[in-house]
Design an enzyme around this catalytic site. Structure first.
Site, PDB file in Angstrom:
ATOM      1  N   GLY A  33       0.872  -1.169   0.000  1.00 48.73           N
ATOM      2  CA  GLY A  33       0.000   0.000   0.000  1.00 48.73           C
ATOM      3  C   GLY A  33       0.905   1.214   0.000  1.00 48.73           C
ATOM      4  N   ALA A  34       0.603   2.214  -0.785  1.00 48.37           N
ATOM      5  CA  ALA A  34       1.524   3.334  -0.966  1.00 48.37           C
ATOM      6  C   ALA A  34       1.991   3.938   0.362  1.00 48.37           C
ATOM      7  CB  ALA A  34       0.860   4.406  -1.830  1.00 48.37           C
ATOM      8  N   GLU A  35       1.034   4.193   1.246  1.00 47.31           N
ATOM      9  CA  GLU A  35       1.391   4.891   2.491  1.00 47.31           C
ATOM     10  C   GLU A  35       2.168   3.991   3.447  1.00 47.31           C
ATOM     11  OE1 GLU A  35      -2.135   6.537   0.455  1.00 47.31           O
ATOM     12  OE2 GLU A  35      -1.721   4.551   1.286  1.00 47.31           O
ATOM     13  N   ASN A  37       3.972   1.502   2.521  1.00 49.14           N
ATOM     14  CA  ASN A  37       5.291   1.337   1.913  1.00 49.14           C
ATOM     15  C   ASN A  37       6.241   2.419   2.411  1.00 49.14           C
ATOM     16  OD1 ASN A  37       4.189  -0.726   0.359  1.00 49.14           O
ATOM     17  ND2 ASN A  37       4.057   0.489  -1.515  1.00 49.14           N
ATOM     18  N   ASN A 165      -0.144  10.814  -6.585  1.00 49.95           N
ATOM     19  CA  ASN A 165      -0.371   9.383  -6.832  1.00 49.95           C
ATOM     20  C   ASN A 165      -1.700   9.145  -7.548  1.00 49.95           C
ATOM     21  OD1 ASN A 165       0.601   6.700  -6.583  1.00 49.95           O
ATOM     22  ND2 ASN A 165       1.319   7.144  -4.506  1.00 49.95           N
ATOM     23  N   GLY A 254       5.961   0.870  -7.059  1.00 50.31           N
ATOM     24  CA  GLY A 254       6.527   1.174  -5.748  1.00 50.31           C
ATOM     25  C   GLY A 254       7.707   2.115  -5.805  1.00 50.31           C
ATOM     26  N   ASP A 257       6.888   5.457  -4.203  1.00 48.94           N
ATOM     27  CA  ASP A 257       6.877   5.386  -2.735  1.00 48.94           C
ATOM     28  C   ASP A 257       8.305   5.399  -2.201  1.00 48.94           C
ATOM     29  OD1 ASP A 257       4.125   5.114  -3.027  1.00 48.94           O
ATOM     30  OD2 ASP A 257       4.235   2.926  -2.996  1.00 48.94           O
TER      31      ASP A 257
END
Length: 317
Positions: A33-35, A37, A165, A254, A257
């Site tokens: 998950g982006a956050e 990560n 994003n 990713g 991120d």
């Protein structure tokens, strides 16, 4: 707390063979998950990070929670919801240079987050609040949650870092542009990709994009240029940092991120914006060398070796 972030994390399934996913019999199951990560990447570099979210009260939710906690991220504000599931997504590796991502997140637990899920004191304890444009795209309640988190951060002089994003499939272009600009103009640091800058401002000149954000009160702007590096702009200077060449890109998902990880780490270490962007470019490049969203995020010693060109198999700069 150094950084608090907010958003959805899902279980990622990746086929063990290339080609159309319909022919795949075996899948690996990872967490991404982006956050989260970003929170994990910062923890690996020795910083204190916390993640705010909701998870389904199911085995996948427990997997996510255990994994992120095990990476050293504070998950004390994460809540489980019995009536909703944890989101899933699949990464289809069609060829070495063609990756497709398929999401199954509608009505997920995280998409049902509300401002009541936020702890004002928790956000106030951080130096930085990191948010992305994914979370407000999940639902109207998620958008309100992000805006409330930004409100808490501004109230307590917590620096707001925003990565747009853009996820076009989650909402209309009109909704996305309006919401992303609203958040961007409230942020202190904004990290758009070049394509996101074009989407938001209708032109592809990094300096002009940066000037528009700066005119709306954003103090530091870093525009990601992919393999070409990044352009940075602030009152203290501007310029372009070249990218770190990678001999073979294994998984590009990713990388953005990773870029945010490197930038925040550099700022936390009191580096100049230029040096922080260089670290960001390095972490972003390293993230592409390994399959998975967080598997390629480095610990500090390996990162420093990569930047200095001393890592086995990496390029010199």
């Amino acid at each position: 707390m150094d950084v608090v972030t907010l958003g959805e994390t899902m279980v990622l399934f990746t086929p063990e063979s290339e080609g159309y996913m319909r022919y795949s019999a075996n899948f690996s199951a990872k967490v991404a998950g982006a956050e989260s990560n970003v929170a994990i990447g910062l923890a690996r570099l020795g910083h204190n990070s916390g993640w705010i979210s909701r998870l389904g009260d199911d085995e996948f939710g427990k997997k996510v929670h255990t994994f992120i906690r095990g990476e050293g991220v504070d998950v004390s504000t994460v809540r489980f919801k019995e009536s909703a599931s944890t989101g899933l997504y699949f990464k289809e590796m069609v060829t070495d240079d063609e990756v497709r991502v398929h999401y199954y997140r509608k009505e997920s637990a995280a998409s049902l987050m509300t401002p009541q899920d936020l702890n004002e004191d928790y956000i106030a304890s951080a130096k930085y609040l990191h948010i992305t444009g994914i979370t407000p795209a999940l639902s109207e309640s998620c958008r309100k949650t992000v805006m409330k988190a930004v409100e808490f951060a501004k109230k307590h002089e917590v620096t707001v870092v925003f990565d747009p994003n853009l996820r076009r499939k989650l909402w209309s272009e009109e909704q996305a542009r309006k919401a992303l600009l609203e958040i961007a103009f409230k942020a202190d640091i904004v990290l758009p990709g070049l394509d996101e800058g074009v989407f938001l401002f209708g032109q592809n000149n990094p300096e002009m994009m940066a000037k528009q954000l700066y005119a709306h009160g954003v103090s530091q702007i870093v525009i990601k240029l992919g393999a070409q590096g990044a352009y940075y702009y602030s009152k203290d200077g501007k310029g372009t940092i070249p990218g770190f060449p990678v001999k073979r890109v294994i998984d590009p998902v990713g990388a953005g991120d990773g870029f945010a990880v490197g930038l925040l780490s550099g700022l936390l270490d009191k580096l100049s914006l230029k040096k922080a962007v260089e670290r960001a470019a390095a972490v972003g490049a390293m993230a592409t060398k390994v399959s998975g969203d967080v598997e390629g995020l480095p610990e500090r010693e390996r990162l420093e070796s990569f930047i200095n060109g001393t890592t086995q198999g990496d390029v010199n700069r």
